[in-house]
Enzyme design. Structure first.
Site, short mmCIF file in Angstrom:
data_model
loop_
_atom_site.label_atom_id
_atom_site.label_comp_id
_atom_site.label_asym_id
_atom_site.label_seq_id
_atom_site.Cartn_x
_atom_site.Cartn_y
_atom_site.Cartn_z
N HIS A 1 -6.65 -24.20 -16.60
CA HIS A 1 -7.80 -23.55 -17.25
C HIS A 1 -8.85 -24.61 -17.64
O HIS A 1 -10.04 -24.46 -17.34
CB HIS A 1 -7.32 -22.78 -18.49
N GLU A 2 -8.40 -25.67 -18.29
CA GLU A 2 -9.35 -26.69 -18.78
C GLU A 2 -10.05 -27.39 -17.62
O GLU A 2 -11.24 -27.70 -17.70
CB GLU A 2 -8.64 -27.71 -19.66
N HIS B 1 -13.05 -25.69 -16.57
CA HIS B 1 -14.25 -26.09 -17.34
C HIS B 1 -14.79 -27.42 -16.84
O HIS B 1 -15.99 -27.60 -16.67
CB HIS B 1 -13.92 -26.24 -18.83
N HIS C 1 -16.09 -19.43 -19.56
CA HIS C 1 -15.05 -18.41 -19.76
C HIS C 1 -15.39 -17.12 -19.03
O HIS C 1 -16.55 -16.74 -18.92
CB HIS C 1 -14.87 -18.12 -21.25
#
Lengths: 79, 365
Positions: free
Chosen positions: B117-118, B121, B127
């Protein structure tokens, strides 16, 4: 009527959450204005998570706020 | 995406692990990080090279509370990690909260999933509001390749497709409630609410909520499989039974009942039955109907036994609804059968179909 300490905790949790992820300004802005800003930010949050958009701290909204999550804001500007 | 669609200018992105969590072996952290990068490199032309010294694009570290970026963590739970969008200096850097317990399995919190997930980014993804996507901001454990269609569409619009990799098998997007072709896996009541299962998700309908609420099954019931075949409520005994394959789970309210899962054959079904398509409890008779392929059984909730004379043909006993059902519900003398995108309102008393509607009319569409 004074709010119970549990309700106070919920408001504190929500304030912290909205400041961190929805860019709610910190600090005193007068009671009325603070609650207007907070309600607007709660709406933004509810819209993002596809919750019922009420602008109020209901159980479903608080439940999402209490969940473990990523620290990147959902709506912040990056410069 | 982040504002201005921030992205790396090159497809060769470097990373460096600055320190390690004591929760896992060093090799497990290395593996989690590498696998998390592989999630994104499978669907893009991006290549990730590990550096052992100097400045890398994505600097990875574990830290607690204030850890050097004036963006402090908050102790156990709550905030798990954060990452900065592509850019110079701190851009791309990824920080994990050392106050969390990092794992390589389903215990909270799986480092691979949070890292994947990170890194999303760190590559330019913001998101997503799709609760089934990896970029949804709330942590959920799940097995398999973690990207959903929404994630893949997002990353490929920044970097393009992977020219050397065949098609991946992404998790499908969350079903859209007003899709005219929408069908359901299972429908049940739960203490006055209606729960509708579809793929990895369920909708919750509540009289005081104007809009259906969509959630991941795993988010509410991590123990229940991602695919629910059938479900019904016994309001007398205040439980909901959820069927998936040859197993069944019981809920009391939203809580799982101890002692489950049990095998569906405990109900008295023959071993040849491997899956129940639909289940519904008829409140007035105390019988639960279990639909399997083109036939159905009747289970007596009082005696806990199957009624004799079953299975019977669906087509013959419920004329007009076809020969198979996906889901069933019962309200005030009417049975509601769902099959594909249709919903049949069947009068139990007059033994005929009264109305045919779209399945998703129940969702307000």
């Amino acid at each position: 009527k004074p709010i119970s300490s549990e309700e106070k905790d919920d408001v504190l949790l929500a304030e912290r959450y909205l400041r961190r992820y929805y860019g709610m300004p910190a600090g005193l802005q007068g009671e009325r204005k603070t609650s207007d800003v907070m309600s607007k930010k709660i709406r933004e949050m509810q819209e993002f998570f596809k919750l019922e958009v009420t602008g109020k701290l209901d159980d479903d909204t608080l439940e999402i706020m209490e969940m473990a999550r990523c620290g990147v804001p959902d709506v912040a500007e990056y410069n | 995406h982040f504002p201005r669609d921030l992205k790396w200018k090159t497809t060769d992105v470097t990373f460096r692990i600055l320190n390690y969590t004591p929760d896992l072996k060093k090799a497990d952290v290395d593996r989690a990080v590498r696998n998390a990068f592989n999630v994104w490199s499978r669907v893009t032309p991006l290549k990730f090279k590990k550096l052992y010294e100097g400045n890398a694009d994505i600097m990875i570290s574990f830290g607690a509370r204030e850890h050097g970026d004036f963006n402090p963590f908050d102790g156990p739970e709550g905030l798990l990690a954060h990452a900065y969008p592509p850019g110079n200096g701190i851009g791309g850097d990824t920080h994990f909260d050392e106050d969390e317990t990092w794992t390589k399995d389903f215990h909270a919190f799986n480092l691979f999933l949070v890292a994947a997930h990170e890194f999303g980014h760190a590559l330019g993804m913001a998101h997503s509001s799709d609760p089934g996507s990896l970029m949804y901001p709330v942590y959920t454990y799940g097995k398999g390749y973690p990207l959903a269609e929404d994630d893949i569409k997002g990353i490929q619009s920044l970097y393009g497709e992977n020219p050397n990799h065949g098609k991946v098998n992404p998790k499908p997007d969350a079903p859209s409630k007003c899709d005219p072709e929408l069908s359901f896996d299972a429908v049940t009541e739960l203490r006055g609410e209606t729960i509708i299962f579809k793929d990895r998700f369920y909708w919750r309908l509540h009289a005081q909520m104007p809009e259906p609420e969509q959630n991941l099954i795993k988010n509410t019931w991590p123990e229940i499989p991602n695919k629910v075949d059938a479900a019904y409520e016994n309001p007398e005994k205040d439980f909901v039974i959820i069927f998936s394959g040859i197993k069944m789970w019981a809920l009391n309210g939203y809580n799982l009942v101890d002692g489950y899962p049990k095998y569906i054959h405990k109900l008295g079904l023959p071993k040849t039955v491997r899956k129940i398509d639909a289940a519904v409890n008829i409140r007035d008779t105390g019988k639960t109907l279990l639909f399997v392929d083109e036939e159905y059984w009747s289970y007596d909730e009082q005696t806990g036994t199957m009624d004799s004379g079953y299975p019977r043909s669906i087509e013959e006993n419920f004329p007009g609804i076809g020969d198979e059902v996906d889901a069933a519900a019962y309200h005030y003398g009417y049975l509601y059968f769902y099959h594909d995108h249709l919903q049949f309102e069947y009068s139990f008393a007059s033994r005929k179909v009264m109305r045919i509607m779209r399945a998703n009319s129940i969702l307000g569409c």
